[in-house]
Design an enzyme around this catalytic site. Structure first.
Site, mmCIF file in Angstrom:
data_model
loop_
_atom_site.group_PDB
_atom_site.id
_atom_site.type_symbol
_atom_site.label_atom_id
_atom_site.label_comp_id
_atom_site.label_asym_id
_atom_site.label_seq_id
_atom_site.Cartn_x
_atom_site.Cartn_y
_atom_site.Cartn_z
ATOM 1 N N GLU A 256 -4.576 9.312 -0.938
ATOM 2 C CA GLU A 256 -4.709 10.389 0.011
ATOM 3 C C GLU A 256 -4.427 11.757 -0.575
ATOM 4 O O GLU A 256 -3.721 12.316 -0.506
ATOM 5 C CB GLU A 256 -3.828 10.167 1.163
ATOM 6 C CG GLU A 256 -4.173 8.779 2.026
ATOM 7 C CD GLU A 256 -3.335 8.720 3.220
ATOM 8 O OE1 GLU A 256 -2.959 9.569 3.887
ATOM 9 O OE2 GLU A 256 -3.465 7.480 3.871
ATOM 10 N N GLU A 334 -7.359 0.726 2.256
ATOM 11 C CA GLU A 334 -6.085 0.568 3.193
ATOM 12 C C GLU A 334 -6.300 0.793 4.677
ATOM 13 O O GLU A 334 -7.260 1.773 4.789
ATOM 14 C CB GLU A 334 -5.352 1.790 2.795
ATOM 15 C CG GLU A 334 -3.787 1.359 3.443
ATOM 16 C CD GLU A 334 -2.975 2.851 3.103
ATOM 17 O OE1 GLU A 334 -2.818 3.113 1.908
ATOM 18 O OE2 GLU A 334 -2.394 3.288 4.236
#
Ligand SMILES: *[C@@H]1O[C@H](CO)[C@@H](O)[C@H](O)[C@H]1NC(C)=O
Ligand SMILES: *[C@@H]1O[C@H](CO)[C@@H](O)[C@H](O)[C@H]1NC(C)=O
Ligand SMILES: *[C@@H]1O[C@H](CO)[C@@H](O)[C@H](O)[C@H]1NC(C)=O
Ligand SMILES: *[C@@H]1O[C@H](CO)[C@@H](O)[C@H](O)[C@H]1NC(C)=O
Ligand SMILES: *[C@@H]1O[C@H](CO)[C@@H](O)[C@H](O)[C@H]1NC(C)=O
Ligand SMILES: CC(=O)N[C@H]1CO[C@H](CO)[C@@H](O)[C@@H]1O
Length: 490
Positions: A256, A334
């Site tokens: 991220e 994810e």
């Protein structure tokens, strides 16, 4: 973590239970729509290994809200239509992406939870995920150093000014927990696992903010000493894991990167824009990996929200992204349930979360995604540990005090894909004879056998037949609130 790649729709209902037998689910109803199956050191239900039936017969596996869990049955492929109102035809000449695999993440927290069980229960749990009797995960994502699912903040190179990484060292979490578990998982698996490495933050001294958390990027510019050191850190990680016979299929360019661009971000993150990351990969990471002992390790960009596609891929000169860059592949790194502020943490036996998983996986597969990686392999009853209390849900929840673990409906959903879609399976078209919202995806496996998975999220049973011109007609029914996987040889 917190990758909102699906939305949660929460409703409440009460489910029935399934029979208890030697190899069957021991159902526990916690009032969240369906049951979780309880396992201990001596008992765990398991789907068992799969041996294809000869052409002319099919196998089916069914999981339902009312309590079936990958329940096996079989039948004859027919030579003529049953006249079912709905026909799903395999369109074998429409060929799409090939599968890489499915799996979950060996976070520090997952490792702690698994190891909190007795050795017998640990073994049962690992077998459920990795062995032929279980759901045969083939992908494991391994966080590099700490993330939110850790109990402390650390990297492997926390000595300030250590640009040569002389003091690079794996953590006790790696050496005592994650590595031994990964070795055990590999030993239980019939094929080599595809390991995927992701880092959350660079060491604080390499960063503009001098901390692992919050808004911050690497100091300097791509090509500079901080960026070079950060690339070499990845190589050192691969070197160290290899000493334990653990080699990585791929690494991501960081978990991220958009989080590290947010003011006061609450846990470990490292900010990159697509432009700075592109330049770091081309000037530092790419050359470092190419000249390392791991030159074939794949580099995956944008280990981040799906919403950021295709912009990131466009900048890197990678449905929309696939069509722009068909030579590259999309892979889901994810996902989890229970991250929304409204409904955070564990919901044992939730069926809504199971349907959310199934819907999301089918949607991704039908849009060129080559694999889907769940988040923590196991969490505790509170959805942790997590040092920032960013608690979520997991397909396996461990109750250390009772030495049991619960396999949630989401566990079986993962199995409907991971157990059947071997690496190299290729998605093919499906045509519907009439309007239906049954959600489905179909594949031809490397050995030519066919797999079709059908999700029904309504309250009605749906009769249908599958037609495969190479095999014949398979009469079937998709029960209300169920997921069904059919597999047949041709
Ligand atoms: C494990 O679970 C099975 C099935 O519920 C039960 O019969 C057995 O007594 C349990 N074993 C232990 C050690 O609790
Ligand atoms: C289908 O046709 C084949 C070839 O004619 C035959 O061998 C087989 O027994 C038939 N199967 C069924 C279920 O009728
Ligand atoms: C770093 O490593 C060197 C050489 O192994 C050692 O002498 C030194 O004490 C280490 N420094 C720290 C802060 O760990
Ligand atoms: C290393 O792992 C591979 C599977 O990935 C296995 O075949 C091999 O035997 C292992 N070697 C050692 C020394 O453990
Ligand atoms: C970030 O944290 C600092 C220190 O706690 C605080 O003063 C500031 O208002 C915060 N900024 C935002 C945008 O929340
Ligand atoms: C054929 C059919 O009735 N399918 C249902 C299965 O679930 C979807 C999603 O909720 C419904 O929209 C369909 O009507």
């Amino acid at each position: 973590m917190t990758q909102p790649i699906f939305l949660l729709f929460l409703t409440f209902a009460v489910a029935g239970t399934s029979a208890k037998g030697n190899n069957e689910c021991v159902p526990r109803n916690f009032g969240h729509g369906s049951v979780a199956c309880e396992c201990n050191a001596t008992h765990c239900d398991s789907p068992g290994s799969i041996k294809l039936l000869p052409p002319g017969q099919y196998l089916s596996f069914l999981t339902t809200k009312v309590g079936k869990r990958l329940e096996r049955s079989q039948g004859q492929v027919l030579n003529s239509s049953t006249g079912a109102a709905l026909r799903l035809s395999i369109v074998a000449y429409q060929k799409y992406q090939k599968i890489k695999g499915f799996g979950g993440a060996m976070t520090d927290s997952a490792a702690m939870n698994i190891l909190s069980l007795s050795p017998g229960a640990q073994d049962k749990l690992l077998r459920q995920y990795f062995s032929m009797e279980g759901i045969e995960y083939s992908v494991v994502r391994v966080p590099m150093a700490s993330c939110d699912f850790s109990t402390r903040l650390y990297t492997y190179a926390d000595t300030p000014g250590d640009y040569q990484l002389d003091n690079f060292t794996l953590a006790p979490e790696d050496i005592n927990m994650k590595i031994p578990l990964l070795q055990r998982a590999q030993a239980l698996s019939s094929l080599p696992l595809s390991l995927l490495a992701s880092a959350w933050s660079a060491p604080a001294w390499l960063k503009t903010n001098g901390a692992l958390i919050g808004k911050g990027t690497l100091k300097g510019k791509p090509g500079g000493k901080e960026h070079k050191t950060w690339a070499n850190y990845y190589v050192r990680f691969l070197d160290e894991y290899r000493k334990y016979n653990l080699t990585f299929w791929a690494m991501t360019t960081g978990n991220e990167p958009s989080a590290g661009e947010m003011t006061n971000y609450s846990f470990q993150a490292l900010g990159f824009t697509p432009e700075t990351q592109r330049d770091w990969v081309s000037m530092d990471l790419g050359p470092a990996i190419t000249s390392s002992q791991h030159p074939h390790t794949q580099i995956l960009i944008l280990d981040d929200n799906r919403l950021l596609l295709p912009h990131w891929a466009k900048v890197f000169s990678l449905s929309t992204t696939h069509h722009l860059y068909p030579d590259f592949y999309l892979f889901g790194t994810e996902a989890c349930a229970g991250f929304m502020p409204c409904c955070r943490g564990v919901k044992l036996g939730s069926w809504d979360r199971a349907e959310d998983y199934a819907h999301d996986i089918i949607e991704d597969l039908n849009h060129y995604v080559t694999g889907w990686t769940d988040w923590n392999l196991a969490l505790d009853l509170g959805g942790g540990p997590n040092w920032v209390k960013n608690f979520v849900d997991s397909p396996i929840i461990v109750d250390r005090k009772q030495d049991v673990f619960y396999k949630q409906p989401t566990f079986y959903i993962m199995g409907h894909f991971s157990k059947f879609l071997l690496e190299g399976s290729q998605r093919v078209g499906v045509s519907f004879s009439s309007d239906s919202h049954l959600e489905t995806t179909a594949f031809i496996r490397p050995d030519g056998s066919r797999v079709m998975t059908v999700l029904n999220r309504t309250n009605k049973d749906v009769q249908f037949e599958v037609w495969d011109s190479a095999a014949g007609y398979i009469p079937s029914v998709s029960p209300a609130h169920s997921i069904l996987t059919l597999i047949w040889a041709v």
